[in-house]
Design a protein around this motif. Structure first.
Motif, PDB file in Angstrom:
ATOM      1  N   ALA A 130     -26.920  68.620  28.209  1.00 25.93           N
ATOM      2  CA  ALA A 130     -28.249  68.564  28.830  1.00 25.93           C
ATOM      3  C   ALA A 130     -28.281  67.495  29.924  1.00 25.93           C
ATOM      4  O   ALA A 130     -28.945  67.659  30.944  1.00 25.93           O
ATOM      5  CB  ALA A 130     -29.310  68.283  27.771  1.00 25.93           C
ATOM      6  N   THR A 131     -27.558  66.418  29.721  1.00 18.74           N
ATOM      7  CA  THR A 131     -27.476  65.373  30.751  1.00 18.74           C
ATOM      8  C   THR A 131     -26.982  65.983  32.060  1.00 18.74           C
ATOM      9  O   THR A 131     -27.485  65.674  33.140  1.00 18.74           O
ATOM     10  CB  THR A 131     -26.512  64.253  30.290  1.00 18.74           C
ATOM     11  OG1 THR A 131     -26.988  63.731  29.040  1.00 18.74           O
ATOM     12  CG2 THR A 131     -26.427  63.138  31.300  1.00 18.74           C
ATOM     13  N   GLU A 132     -26.006  66.867  31.946  1.00 24.31           N
ATOM     14  CA  GLU A 132     -25.513  67.529  33.155  1.00 24.31           C
ATOM     15  C   GLU A 132     -26.639  68.318  33.825  1.00 24.31           C
ATOM     16  O   GLU A 132     -26.762  68.326  35.047  1.00 24.31           O
ATOM     17  CB  GLU A 132     -24.340  68.469  32.820  1.00 24.31           C
ATOM     18  CG  GLU A 132     -23.782  69.046  34.106  1.00 24.31           C
ATOM     19  CD  GLU A 132     -22.824  70.209  33.951  1.00 24.31           C
ATOM     20  OE1 GLU A 132     -22.244  70.402  32.873  1.00 24.31           O
ATOM     21  OE2 GLU A 132     -22.675  70.931  34.948  1.00 24.31           O
TER      22      GLU A 132
ATOM     23  N   GLU B 210     -39.980  63.799  23.434  1.00 28.71           N
ATOM     24  CA  GLU B 210     -39.311  62.524  23.762  1.00 28.71           C
ATOM     25  C   GLU B 210     -38.627  62.019  22.487  1.00 28.71           C
ATOM     26  O   GLU B 210     -39.259  61.447  21.603  1.00 28.71           O
ATOM     27  CB  GLU B 210     -40.335  61.541  24.335  1.00 28.71           C
ATOM     28  CG  GLU B 210     -39.816  60.167  24.699  1.00 28.71           C
ATOM     29  CD  GLU B 210     -38.509  60.130  25.474  1.00 28.71           C
ATOM     30  OE1 GLU B 210     -37.478  59.832  24.833  1.00 28.71           O
ATOM     31  OE2 GLU B 210     -38.498  60.372  26.703  1.00 28.71           O
ATOM     32  N   THR B 211     -37.325  62.265  22.421  1.00 26.84           N
ATOM     33  CA  THR B 211     -36.552  62.026  21.203  1.00 26.84           C
ATOM     34  C   THR B 211     -36.510  60.546  20.809  1.00 26.84           C
ATOM     35  O   THR B 211     -36.271  60.213  19.655  1.00 26.84           O
ATOM     36  CB  THR B 211     -35.112  62.543  21.412  1.00 26.84           C
ATOM     37  OG1 THR B 211     -35.195  63.791  22.090  1.00 26.84           O
ATOM     38  CG2 THR B 211     -34.372  62.734  20.114  1.00 26.84           C
ATOM     39  N   SER B 212     -36.717  59.657  21.776  1.00 27.76           N
ATOM     40  CA  SER B 212     -36.629  58.228  21.463  1.00 27.76           C
ATOM     41  C   SER B 212     -37.852  57.742  20.683  1.00 27.76           C
ATOM     42  O   SER B 212     -37.782  56.720  20.004  1.00 27.76           O
ATOM     43  CB  SER B 212     -36.456  57.411  22.741  1.00 27.76           C
ATOM     44  OG  SER B 212     -37.593  57.522  23.564  1.00 27.76           O
TER      45      SER B 212
ATOM     46  N   GLN C 170     -26.547  70.443  19.962  1.00 31.55           N
ATOM     47  CA  GLN C 170     -26.283  69.603  18.772  1.00 31.55           C
ATOM     48  C   GLN C 170     -27.556  69.105  18.107  1.00 31.55           C
ATOM     49  O   GLN C 170     -27.500  68.297  17.195  1.00 31.55           O
ATOM     50  CB  GLN C 170     -25.370  68.423  19.143  1.00 31.55           C
ATOM     51  CG  GLN C 170     -26.019  67.297  19.925  1.00 31.55           C
ATOM     52  CD  GLN C 170     -26.073  67.564  21.417  1.00 31.55           C
ATOM     53  OE1 GLN C 170     -25.909  68.687  21.868  1.00 31.55           O
ATOM     54  NE2 GLN C 170     -26.313  66.525  22.205  1.00 31.55           N
ATOM     55  N   LYS C 171     -28.704  69.587  18.567  1.00 28.20           N
ATOM     56  CA  LYS C 171     -29.958  69.147  17.944  1.00 28.20           C
ATOM     57  C   LYS C 171     -30.502  70.319  17.122  1.00 28.20           C
ATOM     58  O   LYS C 171     -29.940  70.637  16.093  1.00 28.20           O
ATOM     59  CB  LYS C 171     -30.879  68.608  19.020  1.00 28.20           C
ATOM     60  CG  LYS C 171     -30.135  67.462  19.742  1.00 28.20           C
ATOM     61  CD  LYS C 171     -30.928  66.529  20.550  1.00 28.20           C
ATOM     62  CE  LYS C 171     -29.978  65.491  21.144  1.00 28.20           C
ATOM     63  NZ  LYS C 171     -30.584  64.637  22.141  1.00 28.20           N
ATOM     64  N   GLY C 172     -31.556  70.990  17.610  1.00 21.32           N
ATOM     65  CA  GLY C 172     -32.186  72.024  16.799  1.00 21.32           C
ATOM     66  C   GLY C 172     -31.285  73.192  16.417  1.00 21.32           C
ATOM     67  O   GLY C 172     -31.562  73.892  15.438  1.00 21.32           O
TER      68      GLY C 172
HETATM   69  C1  LIG Z   1     -30.276  64.345  23.436  1.00 16.93           C
HETATM   70  C2  LIG Z   1     -31.207  64.530  24.568  1.00 16.93           C
HETATM   71  C3  LIG Z   1     -30.747  64.698  25.887  1.00 16.93           C
HETATM   72  C4  LIG Z   1     -29.300  64.611  26.267  1.00 16.93           C
HETATM   73  O1  LIG Z   1     -28.531  65.600  25.634  1.00 16.93           O
HETATM   74  P1  LIG Z   1     -26.934  65.550  25.817  1.00 16.93           P
HETATM   75  O2  LIG Z   1     -26.485  66.774  25.100  1.00 16.93           O
HETATM   76  O3  LIG Z   1     -26.477  64.276  25.176  1.00 16.93           O
HETATM   77  O4  LIG Z   1     -26.644  65.558  27.247  1.00 16.93           O
HETATM   78  C5  LIG Z   1     -31.681  64.936  26.868  1.00 16.93           C
HETATM   79  N1  LIG Z   1     -32.994  64.985  26.604  1.00 16.93           N
HETATM   80  C6  LIG Z   1     -33.475  64.816  25.352  1.00 16.93           C
HETATM   81  C7  LIG Z   1     -34.936  64.881  25.123  1.00 16.93           C
HETATM   82  C8  LIG Z   1     -32.585  64.585  24.305  1.00 16.93           C
HETATM   83  O5  LIG Z   1     -33.065  64.423  23.059  1.00 16.93           O
END
Ligand SMILES: *Cc1c(COP(=O)(O)O)cnc(C)c1O
Length: 359
Positions: free
Chosen positions: A68-70, A138-140, A188-190
């Motif tokens: 996603a960063t890409e 916002e995952t943080s 790698q999340k949901g």
């Molecule tokens: C994890 C995350 C990203 C980055 O995902 P990567 O796969 O590490 O590039 C971007 N946005 C949100 C909201 C995220 O939780």
């Protein structure tokens, strides 16, 4: 005994991944050519399943990247000549803004305190803005922007492209794709898959913008520019040697999710989220970091801790339950709990009991 990961990414693998992985190795998937008809069939299966699961219309392209960063970087390169506009309420939304700065654009920022969301005032957005960036989850901090806010901005600014970071929330939200131009996530999340694959949904407005920028002499990237990705996607291929195993696993896990039913996944997500928030609301040491109900994420639940969070994290670890620490400055002040499709009701109920036992 194995640990169970409630971390917000990477997270617990979807419960069927192990068997798909064994099968993939048996079938020698990592060795097949990415130019073979076998790969094209896997690619096609992954895209078709994703379209069904997320109700992605035919007017959107489904593209694969490394992360996603890409996609943050690709979106700015391909869809912005000068100016993007970023709603920022934490580390991930801020990173997207910073990438626009690093690429020498002139991004604007609308910022609010962590743990809440901007109430968008669309009159603040100048007409020169080409792309408006939302971080839906916002995952943080565990703050989630209501989809209705995003659609309202779209109505007020129909000329700007709307980009939605849905990394830590899909497949949960039911997005109206007529109201957005680009949605992206990593797996790698949901989706409960090993990291190393980004999924980028884009419509032709984004593609036309990229073509226009290229004609005007802007640098839109090389192998992963939108025109290059789309040219290959039409043949069920990618410009580079992609994460073939990741695409295979995505095809299989999305099939499993379709079998379960997206409605069921959403219902269970709601149930598990309300159980966790209820637990936090009553707890003596923990409380939900996001205080406004309407902004509480269903998929990443963040609790403020009145003791250093490492105490709580290690108490749970003894029971083989792994939760995330706070992000950045909140490291010792928060715990973060993922509520993804792989986390069963029973596992979340057990987690809630374990949290209640911490006094
Ligand atoms: C994890 C995350 C990203 C980055 O995902 P990567 O796969 O590490 O590039 C971007 N946005 C949100 C909201 C995220 O939780």
């Amino acid at each position: 005994m194995k640990d169970i990961f409630f971390t917000p990414g990477p997270s617990e693998l979807y419960f069927t991944v192990e068997s798909h992985l064994k099968r993939a190795l048996n079938e020698q998937i990592p060795s097949i050519s990415h130019r073979s008809t076998r790969f094209e069939a896997i690619y096609h299966e992954a895209v078709a399943n994703l379209r069904l699961l997320l109700s992605v219309p035919d007017s959107f392209h489904v593209l694969f990247t490394g992360s996603a960063t890409e996609i943050w970087e690709r979106l700015i390169e391909n869809c912005v000549a000068e100016q993007s506009y970023h709603y920022v309420n934490g580390a991930f939304s801020r990173r997207f803004y910073e990438i626009a700065q690093q690429l020498h654009k002139k991004p604007l920022i609308q910022e609010v305190a962590e743990g809440t969301c901007v109430a968008p005032h669309s009159e603040d957005i100048p007409p020169s803005v080409e792309l408006i960036a939302f971080t839906q989850n916002e995952t943080s901090t565990g703050a989630a922007q209501p989809l209705a806010d995003i659609y309202a901005v779209r109505q007020a600014h129909p000329a700007a492209l709307i980009a939605v970071d849905a990394v830590s929330t899909l497949p949960y939200p039911d997005i109206n794709y007529t109201q957005v131009d680009s949605v992206f996530f990593s797996v790698q999340k949901g989706f409960g898959l090993p990291a190393g694959l980004g999924v980028w949904l884009v419509n032709d407005r984004c593609v036309e913008k990229a073509q226009q920028l290229e004609q005007q002499g802007y640098h839109i990237g090389t192998y992963h520019s939108l025109p290059s990705l789309i040219e290959k996607a039409q043949k069920n291929q990618t410009p580079e040697t992609p994460n073939v195993l990741g695409i295979y696993l995505l095809a299989k896990v999305t099939a499993d999710m379709l079998n379960k039913g997206i409605g069921q996944i959403r219902k269970e997500t709601d149930y598990k989220a309300s159980l966790l928030y209820h637990t936090l609301d009553k707890h003596l040491l923990l409380s939900p970091f996001v205080t406004e109900q309407k902004y509480r994420s269903k998929t990443v639940i963040v609790a403020e801790t009145s003791r250093p969070s490492s105490d709580i994290i290690s108490a749970l670890k003894k029971d083989h339950v792994i939760v995330g620490s706070g992000y950045g400055n909140f490291k010792q002040k928060h715990i973060r709990i993922a509520n993804f499709p792989t986390h069963s009701k029973e596992q979340v109920e057990a987690l809630s009991d374990k949290l209640n036992a911490i006094k």
